[in-house]
Design an enzyme around this catalytic site. Structure first.
Site, PDB file in Angstrom:
ATOM      1  N   PRO A 134      39.477  43.193  58.023  1.00 55.14           N
ATOM      2  CA  PRO A 134      40.396  43.887  58.936  1.00 55.14           C
ATOM      3  C   PRO A 134      39.744  45.043  59.681  1.00 55.14           C
ATOM      4  O   PRO A 134      40.300  45.536  60.659  1.00 55.14           O
ATOM      5  CB  PRO A 134      41.508  44.380  58.009  1.00 55.14           C
ATOM      6  N   PHE A 135      38.536  45.439  59.241  1.00 52.65           N
ATOM      7  CA  PHE A 135      37.829  46.528  59.913  1.00 52.65           C
ATOM      8  C   PHE A 135      36.807  46.010  60.922  1.00 52.65           C
ATOM      9  O   PHE A 135      36.167  46.787  61.609  1.00 52.65           O
ATOM     10  CB  PHE A 135      37.136  47.420  58.880  1.00 52.65           C
TER      11      PHE A 135
ATOM     12  N   ASP B 295      28.131  39.952  60.508  1.00 52.91           N
ATOM     13  CA  ASP B 295      27.225  39.206  59.637  1.00 52.91           C
ATOM     14  C   ASP B 295      27.304  39.632  58.173  1.00 52.91           C
ATOM     15  O   ASP B 295      26.722  38.968  57.311  1.00 52.91           O
ATOM     16  CB  ASP B 295      25.785  39.362  60.140  1.00 52.91           C
TER      17      ASP B 295
ATOM     18  N   ARG C  30      23.304  48.974  70.508  1.00 50.04           N
ATOM     19  CA  ARG C  30      22.711  49.998  69.634  1.00 50.04           C
ATOM     20  C   ARG C  30      21.405  49.510  69.023  1.00 50.04           C
ATOM     21  O   ARG C  30      20.478  50.283  68.782  1.00 50.04           O
ATOM     22  CB  ARG C  30      23.688  50.391  68.530  1.00 50.04           C
TER      23      ARG C  30
ATOM     24  N   GLY D 137      21.063  42.776  57.478  1.00 49.86           N
ATOM     25  CA  GLY D 137      21.756  43.912  58.062  1.00 49.86           C
ATOM     26  C   GLY D 137      22.345  44.872  57.046  1.00 49.86           C
ATOM     27  O   GLY D 137      22.954  45.878  57.429  1.00 49.86           O
TER      28      GLY D 137
END
Length: 516
Positions: free
Chosen positions: A142-143, A200, A301, A476
């Protein structure tokens, strides 16, 4: 995605000289017919002439305004419902989006037996090797996507799964590593796919959760792990689906072909972790992890972080040992060429091959035995020591794209049993650094640069030195700044891909000549 008819004969598929075969045309209604072309469903309807013309984002009509073509790839489902034929398909609604649309025509009762057979042929053409009506466990972060993952799922993803008659079970992740717990407890016989609606990070958790199961090898072979791109980093979707559009990725997953997929074991201290994407120390790791505060920039970024460190000539000294496999760029290119021209394995053979462990056995309990030991054991004698006091970037990957337009590993293959390794010294000139950065999106151009060292390996050990702290990135995710060792396992995992053989990235050899 939707093709206008330009041939005088509407029953000839666009771009093909072949005519329709007997039985491929279905008469529907009073003024319409549906024909199975070579690559598309041809819809001929005289009433189109009275309908409002679609714009460039919808169905395009030819000059007579009576014929439309829908690629088989876009067909989601087709069935006979009472006395109507219903066909659900994905219609372009914007440059990078599709929405579900429906064709609905009445069929006379005497035609029903022929209609059922015709619909089965249509679905065969629409799905090919791909499994129909996949059973999908959807995990939503949800984030993810700046908090928009849930919105994107309901708007862009769920309608396509529903139209394709997929069986869906949805669950939100509530905290870090929650997906690990979900995957570890998952009934792998109840689902075909776990779809991570996220960046990811969630696929990384899912692979590791499946890897914790007592029958880890069977679980990793049985469940295809995919990404519904809803994060700031969507490398998995770029490689397997060729897009970061949630709706286009969903269509690719619906039509996705089961593909054996290499996974890499990382040992650090007493921990063993599975990696599906990449491992890095140096410029790339810092560019990713040290720019977390810039997530609002999206994938930009990553490019910004690399540029700052390349121009600063930052070095990351370490001790590096590698199990070399394909050592020169010429050999790497030849290896990729052979992969293009190999005949694809039948599905049953692919499944059997992917179930084999590295020693040739078919035991299904736990993860494969490490052939080269762990970071805590003596260095294997056949590994090559690489002087690395001026290392600027160590980057090992199993996929080509690491983010949008960052094709770091153009020779990467899903199931060749190797990791692709890129190393670049940190003291190269600033001009060379700028050229490197601008060439990454081209892939092959970056590969050819003389200061870029590229090879294929099956294992490595890396020991940072002269630094108390720094960044090590696994898929990551930040790992402790400590020595670690990696070993690849051929075909241990399973994913869904467009071709069943390659990534959706330009390679070191042009695509288009591979065998069918």
């Amino acid at each position: 995605m939707i093709t206008p008819i330009v041939n005088d004969d509407p029953f000839v598929d666009p771009g093909s000289p072949q005519r329709s075969v007997e039985g491929s045309t279905l008469i529907v209604g009073r003024t319409a017919s549906l024909t199975l072309g070579t690559d598309s469903l041809i819809v001929l309807d005289e009433e189109f002439a009275q309908a409002e013309r679609w714009n460039c984002c919808g169905l395009l009509q030819n000059e007579s305004k009576t014929t439309q073509a829908i690629p088989f790839y876009n067909i989601l489902w087709a069935e006979l419902s009472r006395s109507d034929i219903l066909i659900k398909y994905a219609r372009p609604s914007a440059k990078n989006a599709v929405r579900v649309a429906t064709i609905d025509y009445p069929v006379e009762k005497p035609q029903h037996p022929h209609t059922v057979a015709w619909l089965e042929t249509l679905l065969d053409r629409a799905y090919g090797e791909a499994q129909r009506r996949k059973r999908v466990k959807v995990l939503i972060n949800p984030f993810g996507g700046k908090g928009k993952a849930q919105k994107w799922y309901l708007r862009d993803i769920e309608p396509i799964f529903a139209a394709a008659r997929c069986e869906i079970d949805v669950q939100k992740t509530l905290y870090r590593s929650h997906a690990v717990e979900i995957a570890e407890k998952l009934d792998v016989d109840a689902f075909d796919v776990v779809a991570a609606c996220s960046g990811d990070g969630l696929p990384h958790e899912v692979f590791n959760g499946l890897g914790r199961k007592p029958d880890a090898r069977r679980a990793l072979r049985r469940i295809a792990v995919v990404q519904l791109p809803c994060g700031s980093g969507n490398a998995m979707s770029w490689n397997l689906n060729g897009t970061d559009s949630p709706s286009l990725a969903t269509l690719a997953i619906v039509k996705g072909i089961r593909t054996p997929f290499d996974l890499t074991s990382i040992t650090q201290g007493d921990q063993r972790t599975l990696s599906f994407l990449s491992q890095s120390l140096g410029i790339v790791a810092e560019a990713d992890l040290a720019t977390e505060h810039l997530r609002w920039l999206g994938s930009t970024r990553f490019t910004y972080g690399i540029a700052v460190r390349l121009l600063g000539k930052t070095v990351y000294p370490c001790d590096l040992a590698i199990k070399m496999e394909v050592t020169t760029k010429a050999e790497v290119r030849q290896h990729y060429w052979h992969a293009l021209h190999e005949r694809p394995l039948p599905e049953q053979h692919r499944e059997s091959q992917s179930s084999m462990s590295t020693d040739g056995s078919q035991h299904e309990d736990g993860l494969p035995t490490l052939q080269h030991g762990t970071i805590n054991e003596k260095l294997p004698k056949d590994w090559t020591l690489i002087p690395s006091d001026k290392l600027g970037n160590f980057y090992s990957g199993n996929m080509a794209f690491m983010a949008a337009n960052t094709n770091f590993f153009p020779a990467a293959l899903p199931n060749d049993g190797y990791m692709d390794l890129v190393t670049v010294d940190g003291d190269i000139s600033r001009l060379a650094a700028v050229k490197s950065l601008s060439a990454v999106d081209a892939g092959a151009k970056f590969f050819e640069m003389p200061h870029v060292k590229y090879c294929k390996i099956s294992g490595y050990r890396i020991v940072p030195k002269h630094q108390k702290d720094g960044y090590i990135s696994i898929d990551g995710e930040r790992m402790p700044f400590q020595p670690f060792q990696a070993e690849v396992h051929r075909g241990l995992g399973t994913v869904l891909s467009v071709t069943g053989r390659f990534y959706e990235a330009p390679g070191v050899v042009p695509r288009g000549t591979e065998s069918a």
